[in-house]
Design a protein around this motif. Structure first.
Motif, PDB file in Angstrom:
ATOM      1  N   ASN A 258       0.786  -1.234   0.000  1.00  0.00           N
ATOM      2  CA  ASN A 258       0.000   0.000   0.000  1.00  0.00           C
ATOM      3  C   ASN A 258       0.815   1.280   0.000  1.00  0.00           C
ATOM      4  OD1 ASN A 258      -2.522  -1.424   0.190  1.00  0.00           O
ATOM      5  ND2 ASN A 258      -2.010  -1.849   2.327  1.00  0.00           N
ATOM      6  N   GLY A 259       2.132   1.158   0.031  1.00  0.00           N
ATOM      7  CA  GLY A 259       2.970   2.346   0.061  1.00  0.00           C
ATOM      8  C   GLY A 259       4.253   2.132  -0.698  1.00  0.00           C
ATOM      9  N   LEU A 260       5.299   2.783  -0.209  1.00  0.00           N
ATOM     10  CA  LEU A 260       6.626   2.693  -0.803  1.00  0.00           C
ATOM     11  C   LEU A 260       7.551   2.109   0.255  1.00  0.00           C
ATOM     12  CD1 LEU A 260       6.671   6.288  -2.325  1.00  0.00           C
ATOM     13  CD2 LEU A 260       6.345   4.169  -3.620  1.00  0.00           C
ATOM     14  N   ALA A 261       7.832   0.828   0.163  1.00  0.00           N
ATOM     15  CA  ALA A 261       8.628   0.163   1.188  1.00  0.00           C
ATOM     16  C   ALA A 261       9.575  -0.829   0.553  1.00  0.00           C
ATOM     17  CB  ALA A 261       7.718  -0.539   2.196  1.00  0.00           C
ATOM     18  N   GLY A 262      10.730  -0.993   1.217  1.00  0.00           N
ATOM     19  CA  GLY A 262      11.722  -1.951   0.755  1.00  0.00           C
ATOM     20  C   GLY A 262      13.070  -1.294   0.568  1.00  0.00           C
ATOM     21  N   SER A 263      13.886  -1.878  -0.260  1.00  0.00           N
ATOM     22  CA  SER A 263      15.214  -1.344  -0.556  1.00  0.00           C
ATOM     23  C   SER A 263      15.083  -0.099  -1.428  1.00  0.00           C
ATOM     24  CB  SER A 263      16.034  -2.398  -1.288  1.00  0.00           C
ATOM     25  OG  SER A 263      15.502  -2.603  -2.590  1.00  0.00           O
ATOM     26  N   ALA A 268      12.431   2.856  -5.746  1.00  0.00           N
ATOM     27  CA  ALA A 268      12.607   3.590  -7.001  1.00  0.00           C
ATOM     28  C   ALA A 268      11.816   2.937  -8.133  1.00  0.00           C
ATOM     29  CB  ALA A 268      14.096   3.660  -7.365  1.00  0.00           C
ATOM     30  N   ASP A 269      11.791   1.608  -8.155  1.00  0.00           N
ATOM     31  CA  ASP A 269      11.025   0.901  -9.181  1.00  0.00           C
ATOM     32  C   ASP A 269       9.529   1.200  -9.056  1.00  0.00           C
ATOM     33  OD1 ASP A 269      10.726  -1.358 -11.253  1.00  0.00           O
ATOM     34  OD2 ASP A 269       9.432  -2.042  -9.608  1.00  0.00           O
ATOM     35  N   LYS A 270       9.023   1.215  -7.829  1.00  0.00           N
ATOM     36  CA  LYS A 270       7.601   1.479  -7.663  1.00  0.00           C
ATOM     37  C   LYS A 270       7.268   2.928  -8.000  1.00  0.00           C
ATOM     38  CE  LYS A 270       3.645   0.293  -4.852  1.00  0.00           C
ATOM     39  NZ  LYS A 270       3.153  -0.354  -3.600  1.00  0.00           N
ATOM     40  N   LEU A 271       8.152   3.850  -7.643  1.00  0.00           N
ATOM     41  CA  LEU A 271       7.942   5.242  -8.036  1.00  0.00           C
ATOM     42  C   LEU A 271       7.909   5.361  -9.555  1.00  0.00           C
ATOM     43  CD1 LEU A 271      10.240   7.026  -5.449  1.00  0.00           C
ATOM     44  CD2 LEU A 271       7.768   7.373  -5.685  1.00  0.00           C
ATOM     45  N   GLY A 272       8.726   4.589 -10.228  1.00  0.00           N
ATOM     46  CA  GLY A 272       8.709   4.587 -11.691  1.00  0.00           C
ATOM     47  C   GLY A 272       7.382   4.125 -12.252  1.00  0.00           C
ATOM     48  N   ARG A 273       6.758   3.178 -11.563  1.00  0.00           N
ATOM     49  CA  ARG A 273       5.448   2.702 -12.018  1.00  0.00           C
ATOM     50  C   ARG A 273       4.371   3.770 -11.813  1.00  0.00           C
ATOM     51  NH1 ARG A 273       4.621  -2.577  -8.920  1.00  0.00           N
ATOM     52  NH2 ARG A 273       6.625  -2.202  -7.896  1.00  0.00           N
ATOM     53  N   TYR A 274       4.484   4.547 -10.742  1.00  0.00           N
ATOM     54  CA  TYR A 274       3.543   5.661 -10.564  1.00  0.00           C
ATOM     55  C   TYR A 274       3.775   6.729 -11.627  1.00  0.00           C
ATOM     56  CZ  TYR A 274       1.286   4.084  -6.288  1.00  0.00           C
ATOM     57  OH  TYR A 274       0.517   3.390  -5.390  1.00  0.00           O
ATOM     58  N   ALA A 275       5.033   6.966 -11.956  1.00  0.00           N
ATOM     59  CA  ALA A 275       5.323   7.925 -13.025  1.00  0.00           C
ATOM     60  C   ALA A 275       4.700   7.472 -14.347  1.00  0.00           C
ATOM     61  CB  ALA A 275       6.831   8.106 -13.172  1.00  0.00           C
ATOM     62  N   ALA A 276       4.707   6.165 -14.579  1.00  0.00           N
ATOM     63  CA  ALA A 276       4.187   5.630 -15.840  1.00  0.00           C
ATOM     64  C   ALA A 276       2.682   5.842 -15.989  1.00  0.00           C
ATOM     65  CB  ALA A 276       4.521   4.146 -15.951  1.00  0.00           C
TER      66      ALA A 276
END
Length: 307
Positions: A258-263, A268-276
């Motif tokens: 539900n958020g941005l968690a992990g390494s 950064a990968d998940k933020l990239g998916r939001y950018a997409a």
């Protein structure tokens, strides 16, 4: 992608703590420091040392920072009369040298209204629409002219519409998950649309609604900034992620879902998916305000991966 730091001081933070976070935000290269507008803690805990007022806080930070943008996600429309709010925000914008942004929402947390004797009206969305019209109308009125408004909830007659902000136009944020009225309101008044704590699928769907509403209103859809607010929990390794999750009372897997968690690479990968799906700005909800090493890690190892 712009990364902004977003705090929830009602959970327990004094001004000095917020100042430390704001200064770290500036020193580490983040775009902005934002805070919620609440007077009561949510969830378990004592909330010590007690609430701080959003606009008093931002007035102080306006004088003690130099670069970062400052604002609210979201100022509660139930807390302040719109004419007073327009004066407050314009003054803080002057104090900051033109770095203020106003997120304005309807207000929703009934318990805090009861706790501090603040009226909690049944009809909040109509009030919000009038508040947006009044606040922006006061700022846009030319010096030497007056502003009037005759509405269901508010009446202003021959206001001198002063003071004026330092900026020619203070950016206004509207946000939420509503499928019809919220996109319409954003299309009419907002410079930025923000969706809080939403999945990729819900984000894409809601951005699409706002874009359609803007075009229907005769406004280019790309005229707005589209943003997310998401809780963040980053660690150099699994143990550090788990420690940071425990410190805020959350489960690692839930945070990853539900958020941005992990390494740093995972985040950064998940933020990239939001950018997409159209997001160009993310408000990182930081819940442990004493962990400035967390901000340093994000700045050093997440932000550079975003391009």
């Amino acid at each position: 992608m712009d990364l902004r730091i977003f705090t929830e001081p009602q959970q327990g933070a004094d001004y000095d703590t917020l100042l430390k976070v704001a200064r770290a935000t500036e020193e580490l290269g983040f775009d902005a420091f934002f805070r919620s507008d609440h007077y009561l803690r949510m969830g378990p805990g004592d909330g010590l040392p007690g609430p701080t007022d959003a606009w008093i806080t931002l007035a102080g930070l306006a004088r003690e920072t130099r670069r970062i943008r400052l604002g609210t996600l979201m100022t509660a429309g139930t807390f302040r009369l719109p004419g007073v709010l327009a004066i407050q925000v314009a003054q803080v914008d002057q104090m900051s040298g033109g770095r203020i942004e106003l997120g304005l929402g309807a207000g929703w947390f009934e318990e805090e209204h009861t706790a501090y004797g603040i009226p909690f009206p049944k009809e909040k969305f109509g009030r919000l629409e009038e508040q947006l019209a009044i606040v922006t109308g006061l700022w846009e009125t030319e010096v030497g002219k007056t502003f009037s408004h005759e509405g269901k909830h508010y009446r202003l007659a021959d206001s001198p519409a002063l003071p004026k902000p330092a900026q020619r136009k203070i950016p206004v944020l509207v946000g939420g998950h509503g499928a019809t009225r919220t996109p319409r309101l954003a299309a009419r008044y907002a410079d930025e649309f923000n969706i809080p704590f939403a999945s990729l699928e819900d984000t894409e769907r809601q951005f699409g609604r706002v874009r359609a509403a803007a075009e229907e209103a005769g406004r280019p859809a790309d005229d707005l900034v589209y943003s997310n607010a998401l809780v963040v929990c980053v660690g150099k390794d699994d143990a550090e992620v788990a420690r940071r999750a425990a410190a805020i009372g959350r489960d690692v897997e839930e945070l990853k879902a539900n958020g941005l968690a992990g390494s740093p690479a995972e985040v950064a990968d998940k933020l990239g998916r939001y950018a997409a799906v159209g997001s160009s700005r993310v408000y990182l909800q930081v819940l442990d305000l004493d962990d400035l090493d967390h901000l340093e890690l994000i700045s050093a190892q997440v932000a550079p991966q975003l391009g």
